[in-house]
Enzyme design. Structure first.
Site, short mmCIF file in Angstrom:
data_model
loop_
_atom_site.label_atom_id
_atom_site.label_comp_id
_atom_site.label_asym_id
_atom_site.label_seq_id
_atom_site.Cartn_x
_atom_site.Cartn_y
_atom_site.Cartn_z
N ARG A 85 0.85 -1.17 0.00
CA ARG A 85 0.00 0.00 0.00
C ARG A 85 0.91 1.25 0.00
NH1 ARG A 85 -3.50 -2.80 -1.30
NH2 ARG A 85 -5.58 -3.14 -0.42
N GLU B 161 -4.07 7.26 -4.49
CA GLU B 161 -4.40 6.78 -5.84
C GLU B 161 -5.74 7.36 -6.31
OE1 GLU B 161 -4.28 2.53 -5.59
OE2 GLU B 161 -2.24 2.53 -4.86
N HIS C 179 -1.34 0.24 -9.82
CA HIS C 179 -1.95 -0.73 -8.89
C HIS C 179 -2.52 -1.91 -9.66
CE1 HIS C 179 -4.01 -1.16 -4.71
NE2 HIS C 179 -3.66 -2.32 -5.20
C1 8YV Z 1 -7.13 -5.23 -5.17
C2 8YV Z 1 -5.24 -5.08 -3.72
O1 8YV Z 1 -7.59 -6.53 -5.03
O2 8YV Z 1 -6.00 -7.19 -3.05
C3 8YV Z 1 -5.62 -6.07 -2.68
O3 8YV Z 1 -5.51 -5.70 -1.47
O4 8YV Z 1 -4.63 -4.11 -3.45
C4 8YV Z 1 -5.66 -5.29 -5.12
O5 8YV Z 1 -5.19 -6.51 -5.60
C5 8YV Z 1 -7.63 -4.67 -6.46
O6 8YV Z 1 -7.22 -3.36 -6.51
C6 8YV Z 1 -9.17 -4.76 -6.54
O7 8YV Z 1 -9.73 -4.10 -5.43
#
Ligand code: 8YV
Length: 313
Positions: A232, A261, A279
């Site tokens: 993150r 973001e 992302h």
């Molecule tokens: C999200 C992500 O799944 O899984 C996570 O925590 O950061 C990403 O893989 C994707 O952005 C869909 O919400």
């Protein structure tokens, strides 16, 4: 389940949104300009919320939905869900672990190779016609470098296994040492950064890990160090990261996540020592379908009184 009110808190894959609309009385929150009117009209009917890494269910939303039973996140990260409030209110929570581990770990290795071997820059070099005037500069080897992993959960462990295949030495920092792992453990992020060439951020975002990579950690990694973030954005003090890359106090970085973001600090756009991705770590057709099906499976299990497939709360 068609009469069950379900709130979608951020845009998801077309497949998942369609399945949710087919199975529930689904509302896309971003389509309602007057949120107060929406909640006054529909709030009591909402028994489920589906979100993702962009938005989930904060304390205010949970308090606004008196009949909320479950929050199902299409993400492995849970930082957009107030888990304490969910526990307090007896709201179930699910996420999508495991199905995305390979994609995220693959992308971490891909980012390492792209950064160290300067694949984006050399592509631009060729397309610009500069190859006709001479070869591209030498870059640096990934194999056998030391890789430090911040957060040794499912994804961190998968990254470590991949890096071992490149004959890299592996070390890590996590809240607790994991006795079943043969990797060197460091009790702090600073000590980990001081003892590796490539630092990969793979931990969850919590109040304790917010800005775990600060200026001290960045300087410990140093001008020959490489920082990879597939966790993150808020795990890193982003202004400090930008300054270190601009000033050359940090060698290079590969970033798939950012503090705010889709806003990305524009100072990064002109730098050749950073690779920027929007992302996309879990962003493959196969994985997003699997994540969506896990969300749908959890919701179906909940509303048919069967055990949840991937419970968190
Ligand atoms: C999200 C992500 O799944 O899984 C996570 O925590 O950061 C990403 O893989 C994707 O952005 C869909 O919400």
């Amino acid at each position: 389940m068609n009469n069950i009110g379900l709130l979608i808190s951020c845009p998801l894959s077309p497949y998942l949104e369609q399945e949710l609309e087919n199975s529930f009385k689904a509302f896309k929150i971003w389509q309602f300009e007057d949120r107060n009117q929406f909640f006054n009209t529909h709030g009591n009917s909402i028994r489920a919320v589906v979100g993702g890494s962009a938005a989930g269910a904060d304390a205010e939303l949970i308090e606004t939905l008196p009949n909320l039973e479950i929050v199902s996140s299409c993400s492995v990260g849970l930082d957009k869900i107030d888990l304490v409030k969910c526990k307090e209110k007896g709201v179930r929570v699910t996420n999508t672990p495991d199905v995305l581990t390979d994609d995220v770990a693959d992308l971490a290795i891909g980012l390492i190779l792209t950064v160290l071997r300067r694949l984006c820059e050399s592509d631009r070099f060729l397309r610009s016609g500069k190859w006709k005037k001479g070869g591209y500069k030498l870059t640096t080897k990934f194999s056998e470098k030391s890789v430090g992993i911040l957060g040794m959960g499912r994804i961190g462990t998968a990254i470590a296994k991949r890096a071992e295949a490149f004959n890299c030495s592996i070390s890590y920092h996590s809240r607790t040492q994991k006795p079943n792992l043969n990797y060197e453990y460091f009790p702090s992020a600073v000590e980990l950064a001081s003892n590796c060439q490539i630092l990969v951020i793979a931990c969850s975002l919590t109040e304790e890990t917010r800005h775990i990579v600060n200026r001290e950690v960045i300087d410990a990694l140093g001008p020959k160090g490489f920082l990879i973030n597939i966790g993150r954005g808020l795990l890193v003090d982003e202004p400090e990261l930008v300054a270190a890359l601009v000033e050359g106090r940090l060698g290079s970085a590969g970033l798939d996540v950012f503090e705010n973001e889709p806003q990305v600090p524009e100072e990064l756009f002109g730098l050749e020592n950073v690779v920027l991705l929007p992302h996309v770590a879990s962003g493959t057709v196969e994985t997003r379908k699997a994540m969506a099906d896990l969300v749908l499976g959890n919701l179906k299990a909940h509303f048919t009184n069967k055990p949840l497939l991937s419970p968190v709360v």
